[in-house]
Every structure is written in C-alpha cells, then in structure tokens.
Design a protein around this motif. Structure first.
Motif, PDB file in Angstrom:
ATOM      1  N   LEU A  94      10.743 -39.789  12.256  1.00 22.02           N
ATOM      2  CA  LEU A  94       9.949 -40.861  11.646  1.00 22.02           C
ATOM      3  C   LEU A  94      10.173 -40.918  10.148  1.00 22.02           C
ATOM      4  CD1 LEU A  94       7.796 -43.072  11.769  1.00 22.02           C
ATOM      5  CD2 LEU A  94       6.051 -41.267  11.555  1.00 22.02           C
ATOM      6  N   GLU A  98      11.703 -44.055   8.003  1.00 24.80           N
ATOM      7  CA  GLU A  98      10.997 -44.674   6.883  1.00 24.80           C
ATOM      8  C   GLU A  98      11.842 -44.646   5.611  1.00 24.80           C
ATOM      9  OE1 GLU A  98       6.424 -43.576   8.252  1.00 24.80           O
ATOM     10  OE2 GLU A  98       7.561 -42.187   7.001  1.00 24.80           O
ATOM     11  N   GLU A 146      14.704 -40.789  19.452  1.00 29.30           N
ATOM     12  CA  GLU A 146      13.440 -41.079  18.769  1.00 29.30           C
ATOM     13  C   GLU A 146      13.694 -41.856  17.481  1.00 29.30           C
ATOM     14  OE1 GLU A 146       9.627 -38.737  16.763  1.00 29.30           O
ATOM     15  OE2 GLU A 146      11.112 -37.622  17.927  1.00 29.30           O
ATOM     16  N   TYR A 150      12.572 -45.904  16.296  1.00 28.73           N
ATOM     17  CA  TYR A 150      11.838 -46.324  15.101  1.00 28.73           C
ATOM     18  C   TYR A 150      12.601 -47.392  14.317  1.00 28.73           C
ATOM     19  CZ  TYR A 150       8.958 -42.143  15.819  1.00 28.73           C
ATOM     20  OH  TYR A 150       8.120 -41.194  16.337  1.00 28.73           O
ATOM     21  N   SER A 154      10.084 -53.413  17.727  1.00 26.06           N
ATOM     22  CA  SER A 154       8.857 -52.879  18.299  1.00 26.06           C
ATOM     23  C   SER A 154       8.863 -53.057  19.817  1.00 26.06           C
ATOM     24  CB  SER A 154       7.652 -53.587  17.689  1.00 26.06           C
ATOM     25  OG  SER A 154       6.454 -53.140  18.286  1.00 26.06           O
ATOM     26  N   GLN A 158       4.082 -49.268  22.049  1.00 23.07           N
ATOM     27  CA  GLN A 158       4.519 -48.296  21.056  1.00 23.07           C
ATOM     28  C   GLN A 158       3.366 -47.997  20.093  1.00 23.07           C
ATOM     29  OE1 GLN A 158       8.111 -49.412  19.022  1.00 23.07           O
ATOM     30  NE2 GLN A 158       8.004 -47.739  17.543  1.00 23.07           N
ATOM     31  N   HIS A 161       4.958 -46.410  14.476  1.00 15.88           N
ATOM     32  CA  HIS A 161       5.929 -47.363  13.934  1.00 15.88           C
ATOM     33  C   HIS A 161       6.417 -46.880  12.569  1.00 15.88           C
ATOM     34  CE1 HIS A 161       4.767 -50.562  16.863  1.00 15.88           C
ATOM     35  NE2 HIS A 161       3.619 -49.894  16.824  1.00 15.88           N
ATOM     36  N   ALA A 162       7.646 -47.223  12.249  1.00 13.87           N
ATOM     37  CA  ALA A 162       8.209 -46.930  10.931  1.00 13.87           C
ATOM     38  C   ALA A 162       8.090 -48.177  10.069  1.00 13.87           C
ATOM     39  CB  ALA A 162       9.670 -46.518  11.054  1.00 13.87           C
ATOM     40  N   GLU A 166      11.227 -50.317  10.923  1.00  8.38           N
ATOM     41  CA  GLU A 166      11.242 -50.988  12.212  1.00  8.38           C
ATOM     42  C   GLU A 166      12.019 -52.306  12.148  1.00  8.38           C
ATOM     43  OE1 GLU A 166       7.830 -50.763  15.108  1.00  8.38           O
ATOM     44  OE2 GLU A 166       7.616 -52.851  14.441  1.00  8.38           O
TER      45      GLU A 166
END
Length: 350
Positions: A94, A98, A146, A150, A154, A158, A161-162, A166
């Motif tokens: 994640l 980001e 994974e 992210y 979407s 889910q 979320h990033a 995303e």
C-alpha cells in the motif's frame, strides 16, 4: 499499464544509478551529481533513468529510492524516471502504491516502478526494516498482486484504497538476478530486467526462460527483456580499461565488507587484490562492456544476439563525473548504429 510505441528502431538505452559517493563527500553533492547526469542523458536521448535501492551500505546514497525519483524527475522534463528497483518485501505494498501514485500524479506518464525481491542489505538491516527474517521470497507473487490491486481500478467490495495511486496503472517491471523473477514476469505478462551488472551468472538461462515462457497480455503482447550491465566507453580501449579500475575497486571493497565509495582509477589492479579476490570481482563484472566506441558496439551486438535483449540499462561507474558523462554520450552514439527489429519489440512506456 500505459503503452507508448518506441520512437524508432535504434537500440533503446537507459541508466541505472546507485548514487555513489566519493570518500568524504556529502550526500548533497552526490545527489546533485546524479541530477546533472540525468539532465545530460536526457539530452542524449536515453529512455529511462532508474535508481536502485540499497540500505546500510557506506558509499551509496540510494536508500530512499522514491524520494530520489521525485528529485530526478523534477530536475528533468521528458526522460522516464523510476526504480531499479524497489525491493518490495521491504515495504508494505500500500505504501509503495501511494508513493508511486503520488509520483505519477506529479510527473504524468514518466514514472516506472521496477520491483525486486532481494533485501537490499544484510540480516541486521532486514530486521531494522521490520522485515520478517523468515521470509524467503515465496510471498513475492502475493505482494505483487496486492500492489497491482492498489494501482488498478477500484473493485466492488474493496476496503483499502491507495489515494493517490488507484487507477494510475504505473508501469511495473520485474527485476532479478536469477530465473525466479524471469519465470514470474513471463507468467504475469510483465517486462523483465536482469541484473547482470552485479550477478551475471544466470543471465542466459533467465533470458531463455523469460522469452520462451512469456504469456502475452493485454498491455504487453510481446516480451520485453532489459539487461543491466556495467559499461564504460572512452576514446580508446586503454583509457576505458583504466577507468574500469574504479568499479573493480568498488567490488573489491564490497567483498572485503569495506565502504564502497568510488575511488580514483589506477594503472593496474595488480598488487591491490589477491588471486581469489580478482576471480570474485571478475565474476561479478563478467558481463561488463569496456572500451572504445567500436569495442562497445561489438560487445553490445554480441550481447543482444545472445540474449535477444530489447533494451540495455548501463551502469557506468567512474571516478570523474565528466568521464561518466562522456561514456554515456559515446554509448548514445553507438546505440544509434545498432538497430532492433521493431516487429519483435513490444510497445512499452518509453
């Protein structure tokens, strides 16, 4: 994954930078030198400028890879900038989504995400990075999946979320120095970059596995093999070989568990290493291409013939900054005379 056709049939060339320091040099100075190099290779027509991830290694300033990518991207205007690579088991997927989603927002269509599974340091460093010391890399496919979830659109249901990230679909390349990542990249329809700049032993086996087992995907219908190699080009073979003693000294200090700052070239390595050390260093640098432009061209043509590489990433490690710029300039001139079959090259971000 965003796809942009390669501009012509000339051999695509890129840069991998470990942000090496000179003894006593500040990190500020080393990073400034990298930014200057990035501006030069951008003007020479290079495809990408990648930065490595290494931790707790005295002499290298590439531990905060995502931060460096942002700095180099800000210092340039068109060259793609990315990681060569992020060692995914060191990080939460994640967080990487980001970070690279933010980079993509700041520098649209210019960011690459190269991923590896090695620790990038020793066991003590792994513990400091909060890695599970029982990890053996077998969870890498799950971490990759994974991360991809992210960066993609979407999905119904889910929960995590990033933001940002995303829907950015930042292009991913798998990196490796063994056949493991080659097979995974082939199965996942991803580009593959082999790290022959420090661990060349499995190059040909990995290239064969990747090319023979590649599964066409919607964003990458054909395999795209990138090979990273040590490369120094100079006016003469002798001049290049002298410059090459700088990376030889770095690897010598690495196997001695000493700081790996860049050292000035020497006339001869004899007397600096023991026979077994020479063998170990030469094994690490076995795929190096060093010499005049004609020698470099011959070496690249042989490498491409043997591996069917679609792109070369050069690691040029010289003491003198101007010699490094000159080497990359000479390589750019050579690359324009080496042509790849565009019918067999996938459309990849370039």
């Amino acid at each position: 994954m965003k796809s942009i056709a390669l501009p012509d049939s000339a051999l695509p060339i890129s840069v991998l930078d470990l942000v090496g320091l000179h003894p006593g040099e500040s990190t500020t100075s080393a990073i400034a030198r990298s930014a200057d190099l990035a501006r030069h290779v951008e003007s020479f027509g290079y495809t990408r400028y990648w930065l490595a991830e290494h931790h707790s290694i005295a002499g290298l300033a590439c531990s905060a890879t995502s931060v460096l990518i942002g700095h180099i991207a800000a210092a340039t205007s068109s060259i793609r900038v990315g990681s060569g690579g992020i060692m995914l088991p060191n990080h939460a997927p994640l967080v990487i989504a980001e970070q690279f989603g933010t980079l993509e927002a700041l520098y649209p269509d210019r960011i690459d995400l190269g991923l590896g599974r090695a620790p990038g340091g020793d066991f003590a460093t792994m513990r400091a990075l909060r890695r599970d010391l029982n990890q053996d890399g077998d969870d890498f496919p799950a971490l990759l999946s994974e991360l991809q979830s992210y960066l993609g659109p979407s999905r119904p249901g889910q929960r995590v979320h990033a933001f940002p990230g995303e829907g950015s679909n930042v292009p991913i390349t798998l990196l490796g120095s063994s056949t493991y990542s080659a097979a995974l990249a082939a199965a996942q329809s991803l580009p593959f970059a082999f790290a022959a700049h420090f661990a060349p032993q499995s190059l040909y086996a990995a290239a064969q596995i990747y090319l023979e087992n590649f599964k066409p995907g919607p964003t990458l219908p054909k395999p795209h093999l990138i090979v990273a190699i040590p490369l120094i080009a100079a006016e003469t073979d002798a001049a290049a070989q002298r410059l090459f003693t700088t990376p030889q000294q770095r690897f010598l200090r690495l196997i001695r568990n000493q700081p790996v700052e860049s050292l000035p070239p020497v006339d001869s390595m004899e007397g600096l290493w023991q026979p077994w050390e020479r063998d170990a260093v030469e094994a690490r640098l076995a795929q190096a291409i060093v010499g005049s432009e004609s020698t470099v061209k011959a070496g690249l043509e042989q490498l491409i013939s043997q591996t069917h590489a679609n792109e070369i990433i050069a690691v040029t490690d010289t003491w003198d900054h101007n010699a490094r710029i000159d080497s990359y300039r000479r390589l750019a001139a050579v690359a324009q005379t080496i042509h790849v079959d565009t019918a067999n090259v996938a459309n990849v971000p370039a």
